[in-house]
Scaffold this active site. Sequence first.
Site, PDB file in Angstrom:
ATOM      1  N   GLU A  25     -43.122 -64.875 -20.565  1.00 45.87           N
ATOM      2  CA  GLU A  25     -43.642 -65.245 -19.246  1.00 45.87           C
ATOM      3  C   GLU A  25     -43.330 -66.702 -18.908  1.00 45.87           C
ATOM      4  OE1 GLU A  25     -44.630 -63.307 -17.022  1.00 45.87           O
ATOM      5  OE2 GLU A  25     -44.875 -61.475 -18.200  1.00 45.87           O
ATOM      6  N   TYR A 108     -51.121 -67.572 -13.328  1.00 44.11           N
ATOM      7  CA  TYR A 108     -50.229 -66.411 -13.471  1.00 44.11           C
ATOM      8  C   TYR A 108     -49.971 -66.094 -14.945  1.00 44.11           C
ATOM      9  CZ  TYR A 108     -46.138 -63.599 -14.050  1.00 44.11           C
ATOM     10  OH  TYR A 108     -45.294 -62.625 -14.486  1.00 44.11           O
ATOM     11  N   ASP A 126     -46.797 -62.162  -9.319  1.00 41.67           N
ATOM     12  CA  ASP A 126     -45.578 -62.964  -9.257  1.00 41.67           C
ATOM     13  C   ASP A 126     -44.877 -62.667  -7.937  1.00 41.67           C
ATOM     14  OD1 ASP A 126     -44.493 -60.447  -9.584  1.00 41.67           O
ATOM     15  OD2 ASP A 126     -43.229 -60.974 -11.289  1.00 41.67           O
TER      16      ASP A 126
END
Length: 334
Positions: A25, A108, A126
């Site tokens: 990520e 996030y 996202d």
Amino acid sequence: MPWRVPPAQKVAGVRPDPYRVWMSEVMLQQTTVAAVKDYFHRFTTRWPTVSDLAAARDEDVMAEWAGLGYYARARNLLKCARVVVAEHDGVFPDTLAGLLKLPGVGPYTAAAVASIAYDLPAVVVDGNVERVMARLHDVHDPLPGSKPLLTDLAEALTPEARPGDYAQAVMDLGATICSPRNPACGICPWRGPCAAQAAGTAAELPKKTPKKPKPTRHGIAYIGRRADGAYLMERRPDKGLLGGMLGWPGADWTEAGAAEHPPIAANWRQVAGEAKHTFTHFHLLLQVRIADLPQGANPESGHFVEAETFRPADLPTVMRKAFDLGFGAFDNVG
């Protein structure tokens, strides 16, 4: 994707590794899957656990990251790994609040790790999810102003059961079917309830506030090579653009023009052409100066990197472009 664990394996008891989920990520922030895959393989092969990464030398990690861009991510990667080892016994926190306390982990990334690694019903949003939500609900308010609304819409759909699989499915839907251009609405599993599909507006969503034109900055890269093949280089400050990366000496990049600031008195020769590169907020035109330096050269700034340890691949992209431009000209320097 090498960081994924398919549902069938989860049923068999295989759980996603929070370290690999977090690594992927961080790498995927503003970067495509295609660009990330090789880096992910190299990082997880060289440093297979968070403890291995935490023990790595800063310069080795920065060199391995070279070319992936957004270099603050690499510095935060190290900071986070070291906090996980020092304060959490090498185990990533299993709560959203705990993840948010880690260095370099924002909403996030924390939600992605919580959802995918720990199967918590965290809201993962996202760019792909924003696009899916904007089309599903026919939202015409432009980004980034509409982000809170799109997040609320995503939260309303996040299930309690298998939230990690759901989060990855929606991101994949946006990446492969609900794509930015020419969305494949005919094969979309959400075609029926999609308000934008019904209204015929899917292709124009999500709308975005127009960006200001990027300015152009200018600079000079001084590539000095010693008689034994060592290159004169400098490590950029940790904070700021290309922070912590190796590069060529030179003055600040400005819109006013390239400023002369050679690191040592020498017969510097300008190479034909310019190294061109685009950063997030500006374009850069970099002139390249080269010079052969004596064995006993004593520069005002920077340090020499020996020929046997110098690898162009360890340089950030813009510095590698400057090297590629200047390298072939050394044989022509008098």
